[in-house]
Design a protein around this motif. Structure first.
Motif, short mmCIF file in Angstrom:
data_model
loop_
_atom_site.label_atom_id
_atom_site.label_comp_id
_atom_site.label_asym_id
_atom_site.label_seq_id
_atom_site.Cartn_x
_atom_site.Cartn_y
_atom_site.Cartn_z
N GLN A 1 -35.74 -120.28 -38.52
CA GLN A 1 -34.56 -120.31 -37.42
C GLN A 1 -35.37 -121.27 -36.55
O GLN A 1 -34.34 -122.52 -36.38
CB GLN A 1 -34.85 -118.85 -36.65
N ARG A 2 -36.31 -121.06 -36.23
CA ARG A 2 -37.06 -122.11 -35.20
C ARG A 2 -37.10 -123.93 -36.11
O ARG A 2 -36.61 -124.59 -35.48
CB ARG A 2 -38.07 -121.59 -34.78
N LEU A 3 -37.18 -123.69 -37.12
CA LEU A 3 -37.75 -125.09 -37.62
C LEU A 3 -36.45 -125.65 -38.03
O LEU A 3 -35.95 -126.65 -38.01
CB LEU A 3 -38.57 -124.89 -39.19
N VAL B 1 -32.27 -134.66 -35.61
CA VAL B 1 -31.11 -135.25 -35.96
C VAL B 1 -30.25 -135.91 -35.30
O VAL B 1 -29.47 -136.89 -34.86
CB VAL B 1 -30.18 -134.67 -36.94
N GLU B 2 -29.87 -134.81 -34.43
CA GLU B 2 -29.16 -135.61 -32.87
C GLU B 2 -29.64 -136.45 -32.02
O GLU B 2 -28.84 -137.11 -31.41
CB GLU B 2 -28.59 -133.89 -31.76
N LEU C 1 -35.65 -126.72 -34.47
CA LEU C 1 -36.00 -128.52 -34.47
C LEU C 1 -35.58 -129.39 -35.31
O LEU C 1 -35.25 -130.28 -35.20
CB LEU C 1 -37.12 -128.02 -34.68
N ASP C 2 -35.16 -129.39 -36.75
CA ASP C 2 -34.89 -130.75 -37.73
C ASP C 2 -33.43 -130.22 -36.84
O ASP C 2 -32.54 -131.60 -37.40
CB ASP C 2 -34.78 -129.47 -38.83
#
Length: 115
Positions: free
Chosen positions: A27-29, A37-38, A32-33
């Motif tokens: 969930q944390r990764l 991207v944002e 972060l992904d």
């Protein structure tokens, strides 16, 4: 990806604490992904906006360059400058500056720099 696969596979042989930690890490990764991207999208938008501002600045600079040259020439304190003895010399010099800026605009318009 690795943690998602670990979550989706048969994890009966893993300890519950390890399964829980793998889920939290996945969930944390994912978060972060999503953030990366944002940020990439925001930086692309800022780059496009900066490019538009730089383009506008370049066009304005190019349009003002010929009149600046004319002003610089007529601002020299030397003998024999044209239009210094003519009564309407200032008007001719101003017309020359406007004409030079207009010519620069037409050249940029024909080359596609200005739309």
């Amino acid at each position: 990806m690795l943690f998602h696969r670990l979550e989706q596979k048969n994890t009966d042989n893993l300890r519950p604490a390890l399964r829980l930690q793998a889920g939290k890490l996945a969930q944390r990764l994912d978060g972060l992904d999503h953030d990366i991207v944002e940020l990439r999208e925001r930086s692309r938008l800022l780059e496009e906006e900066s490019n538009r501002h730089l383009h506008t600045l370049s066009v304005v600079t190019t349009l003002l360059l010929p009149p600046t040259l004319v002003t610089g020439i007529f601002g020299m304190n030397t003998k024999g400058l044209p239009l210094t003895d003519v009564e309407t010399g200032f008007l001719w010099a101003a017309a020359l500056m406007v004409g030079a800026a207009g010519a620069a605009y037409l050249v940029m318009r024909r080359s596609g720099i200005v739309k």
